[in-house]
Design a protein around this motif. Structure first.
Motif, short mmCIF file in Angstrom:
data_model
loop_
_atom_site.label_atom_id
_atom_site.label_comp_id
_atom_site.label_asym_id
_atom_site.label_seq_id
_atom_site.Cartn_x
_atom_site.Cartn_y
_atom_site.Cartn_z
N GLN A 121 0.82 -1.21 0.00
CA GLN A 121 0.00 0.00 0.00
C GLN A 121 0.86 1.26 0.00
OE1 GLN A 121 -3.40 0.07 2.63
NE2 GLN A 121 -3.45 -2.17 2.73
N ASP A 174 -4.32 -9.13 2.64
CA ASP A 174 -4.94 -7.91 3.16
C ASP A 174 -6.32 -7.74 2.54
OD1 ASP A 174 -5.61 -5.43 4.13
OD2 ASP A 174 -3.64 -4.52 3.71
N SER A 179 -8.52 -5.32 3.56
CA SER A 179 -9.02 -3.99 3.90
C SER A 179 -9.48 -3.24 2.65
CB SER A 179 -7.94 -3.18 4.62
OG SER A 179 -6.86 -2.93 3.74
N TYR A 180 -10.21 -2.15 2.88
CA TYR A 180 -10.69 -1.34 1.76
C TYR A 180 -9.52 -0.73 1.00
CZ TYR A 180 -12.67 2.60 -0.78
OH TYR A 180 -13.00 3.49 -1.76
N ALA A 181 -8.47 -0.30 1.74
CA ALA A 181 -7.31 0.29 1.09
C ALA A 181 -6.63 -0.72 0.17
CB ALA A 181 -6.32 0.79 2.15
N THR A 211 -8.11 -3.21 -1.37
CA THR A 211 -8.99 -3.37 -2.53
C THR A 211 -8.79 -2.23 -3.51
OG1 THR A 211 -10.63 -4.47 -1.13
CG2 THR A 211 -11.38 -3.65 -3.27
N LEU A 212 -8.66 -1.02 -2.99
CA LEU A 212 -8.41 0.14 -3.83
C LEU A 212 -7.06 0.00 -4.54
CD1 LEU A 212 -9.20 2.98 -4.80
CD2 LEU A 212 -8.12 3.89 -2.73
N SER A 213 -6.04 -0.48 -3.83
CA SER A 213 -4.72 -0.66 -4.43
C SER A 213 -4.77 -1.68 -5.57
CB SER A 213 -3.72 -1.12 -3.37
OG SER A 213 -3.50 -0.10 -2.41
N SER A 262 -7.27 -2.26 -7.57
CA SER A 262 -7.88 -1.61 -8.74
C SER A 262 -6.91 -0.63 -9.39
CB SER A 262 -9.16 -0.87 -8.32
OG SER A 262 -10.08 -1.76 -7.72
#
Length: 307
Positions: free
Chosen positions: A198, A250, A252-254, A256-258, A260
């Motif tokens: 991240q 991991d 976490s939402y972060a 998942t964003l990474s 994408s």
């Protein structure tokens, strides 16, 4: 030899002996004049020394920018590469190198804070803006002919990355340098911190935003490889699946964003030059200067035609 604008007596004698040529038409005269002008410009360009490469050293706080510039300065001296160093950080207390131009000699950071009733970040931003109003004087010093000519102009930027990249002063400095010299951005990455997927993505997003903001060639400089090798970062940039594997544990939402964003940045990685260095030991500095030259060529080939 006579000076320009003066008539040579021997030239007049030769001119009298030669037969008179028939008058040329206007088009041939103008074509000859244009050819002569073009040849003169080409000769002047070939005789003029190559311009130095301006390197804007940018990176997040703690990435080792200032220590890297100390190593760059030492390497330029050891390799016989004349260089010029400009410090644009008004709040730095100590520099491990001696800059040729130092913002602290012109703008007093603490006095600016007191006069305008500003906090630390506001004081740095205002100091940089005030210095930018005099940057034309810096350009005159950089453009001054020297023997031997400069090969590199290295610019140390403030530790707070956004103060330079997203401020009026940063835009002024960048545009003035890029209008006169081949200019590149060296984005310094803290390699040990980027071992976290991240944190790596945060750095790449920052680098991407700077690339599109400055519209200049960028070199990713993975620093501190004496602590952590940068092989993992090169693999993540080259292999999308490898980066996804590092994020598997991991949820976490972060993360998942990474995931994408990693697909979005794939094209960004393909065109990006990178190098691993150690600002402490000097490892990789030879490769660093090679990549700088490649980025300067990219500037001349791709960026100059669009200016």
């Amino acid at each position: 030899m006579p000076e320009t604008g003066q008539t040579s007596e021997s030239g007049a004698e030769v001119e009298a002996v030669l037969p008179t040529a028939p008058p040329a038409d206007a088009s041939s005269v103008s074509a000859s004049a244009a050819a002569a002008d073009g040849a003169g410009s080409a000769n002047a360009a070939s005789n003029s020394p190559p311009k130095p490469v301006a390197v804007l050293v940018i990176g997040m706080a703690g990435s080792g920018k200032t220590t890297l510039i100390q190593q760059i300065n030492a390497q330029m001296s050891a390799r016989g590469m004349p260089g010029y160093i400009v410090n644009l950080d008004p709040a730095v207390m100590h520099l491990p190198y001696e800059p040729n131009i130092d913002i602290r000699d012109t703008v007093k950071y603490k006095s600016v804070m007191k006069e305008y009733n500003l906090g630390p970040n506001g004081g740095i931003l205002t100091s940089c803006n005030l210095f930018a109003t005099r940057f034309d004087q810096v350009m005159k010093l950089l453009e001054k002919p020297r023997d031997p000519p400069l090969q590199h102009v290295v610019v140390d930027t403030p530790g707070q990355i956004e103060i330079f990249t997203w401020s009026a002063s940063g835009s002024i400095v960048t545009e003035l340098l890029a209008s006169s010299f081949p200019t590149i951005v060296a984005y310094v990455v803290d390699t040990p911190r980027c071992a976290s997927p991240q944190t790596f993505m945060s750095n790449m997003l920052q680098a991407c935003s700077i690339l599109y903001k400055t519209k200049l060639p960028m070199l990713l400089v993975f620093n501190k490889i004496d602590v952590t090798r940068h092989d993992f970062a090169i693999e993540w940039m080259a292999d999308f699946e490898s980066y996804l594997s590092a994020l598997e544990k991991d949820a976490s939402y972060a993360a998942t964003l990474s995931r994408s964003l990693s697909l979005v940045l794939d094209e960004f990685y393909q065109s990006m030059k990178s190098v691993g260095v150690s600002a402490i030991t000097g490892e990789g500095m030879g490769d660093f200067f090679e990549r700088v030259s490649e980025c300067a060529k990219e500037y001349n080939d791709s960026y100059v035609p669009e200016m």
